[in-house]
Design an enzyme around this catalytic site. Structure first.
Site, PDB file in Angstrom:
ATOM      1  N   GLY A   1      14.675   5.177  27.444  1.00  0.00           N
ATOM      2  CA  GLY A   1      14.455   6.477  28.078  1.00  0.00           C
ATOM      3  C   GLY A   1      13.877   7.485  27.097  1.00  0.00           C
ATOM      4  O   GLY A   1      12.896   7.216  26.393  1.00  0.00           O
TER       5      GLY A   1
ATOM      6  N   ASP B   1      19.033  -0.698  31.751  1.00  0.00           N
ATOM      7  CA  ASP B   1      18.396   0.495  32.315  1.00  0.00           C
ATOM      8  C   ASP B   1      16.916   0.447  31.967  1.00  0.00           C
ATOM      9  O   ASP B   1      16.321   1.438  31.570  1.00  0.00           O
ATOM     10  CB  ASP B   1      19.058   1.764  31.749  1.00  0.00           C
ATOM     11  CG  ASP B   1      18.553   3.039  32.406  1.00  0.00           C
ATOM     12  OD1 ASP B   1      18.022   2.951  33.534  1.00  0.00           O
ATOM     13  OD2 ASP B   1      18.655   4.113  31.790  1.00  0.00           O
TER      14      ASP B   1
ATOM     15  N   HIS C   1      13.571  -1.904  35.728  1.00  0.00           N
ATOM     16  CA  HIS C   1      14.114  -1.988  37.084  1.00  0.00           C
ATOM     17  C   HIS C   1      13.268  -2.867  38.007  1.00  0.00           C
ATOM     18  O   HIS C   1      13.523  -2.919  39.212  1.00  0.00           O
ATOM     19  CB  HIS C   1      14.279  -0.598  37.718  1.00  0.00           C
ATOM     20  CG  HIS C   1      15.001   0.368  36.831  1.00  0.00           C
ATOM     21  ND1 HIS C   1      16.202   0.071  36.231  1.00  0.00           N
ATOM     22  CD2 HIS C   1      14.678   1.631  36.426  1.00  0.00           C
ATOM     23  CE1 HIS C   1      16.596   1.103  35.508  1.00  0.00           C
ATOM     24  NE2 HIS C   1      15.692   2.052  35.598  1.00  0.00           N
TER      25      HIS C   1
END
Length: 217
Positions: free
Chosen positions: A45, A109, A112
């Site tokens: 992220g 995470d 996806h």
């Protein structure tokens, strides 16, 4: 301090997480706090979650982030290592295991994309610590076409989970399904909104004792 409080008071790099994930994180990760734990996060992220896990898990935690974007290498700091590569590449994942050992926690995470999620799970799950946790989040994408998803669509992680429920209970299938390594190494599966969690653990022979025993006729 709770993990939610850690998030609300965070002053480092940006964290982007769904609010309703935090109780599940804490429920499954709390037993690792202040232990020498290896935490592997797939997808870095904006770098903030790596810092949050470091603060939450404590001074003995090794946080490892993997991401396909080279800019994520900038997120490294004390206790946080970042390696650049494809989460669906077994050779890359093998290099992570070789360098850092078997992870105690894996949190997916990443992209996806269903093919990527399945590839990571297929390689890493049986290479987690024998009492480890594997958590896949943002599984709403399992219902979205652009991620290879769709309701009831073959090849999504949700459909795999449905089959794994049978594997978890294979001992009771009366021979219809033979126990697998997943059967023998998994204690439980947990499902939340957009999230699946697998708790690993050695299983022993199953029995149903009765104490005190009923008197014999």
């Amino acid at each position: 301090m709770s993990l939610w409080s850690e998030f609300l008071t965070h002053q480092g790099r940006t964290i982007h997480k769904w609010k309703h994930y935090f109780p599940a994180y804490e429920r499954h990760f709390c037993r690792f706090v202040d232990r020498p734990v290896t935490f592997l996060e797939i997808g870095c992220g904006l770098g903030g979650s790596l810092q949050m896990w470091k603060r939450y898990l404590g001074p003995h935690a090794q946080i490892v982030g993997i991401d396909i974007r080279s800019v994520c290498a900038e997120y490294q700091e004390d206790q946080i290592a970042v390696r650049i590569g494809d989460q669906s590449d077994p050779a890359f994942l093998s290099s992570i295991i070789d360098e850092f050992g078997h992870p105690d926690i894996v949190l997916d995470d990443g992209s996806h994309v269903m093919a990527h999620v399945l590839a990571s799970f297929g390689y890493l799950y049986q290479r987690c610590a024998s009492d480890g946790v594997y958590l896949v989040e943002d599984l709403h994408t399992a219902y979205w076409d652009e991620y290879g998803g769709g309701l009831g669509r073959e090849g999504t992680f949700i459909e795999l989970c449905k089959a794994l429920i049978d594997e978890l209970n294979a001992d009771w299938s009366r021979g219809a399904l033979m126990p697998t390594e997943f059967t023998r190494s998994t204690q439980s599966m947990h499902f939340y909104d957009s999230m699946a969690v697998f708790e690993r653990g050695r299983t022993l022979g199953k029995s149903a004792p009765m104490y005190p025993a009923l008197p014999q006729d």
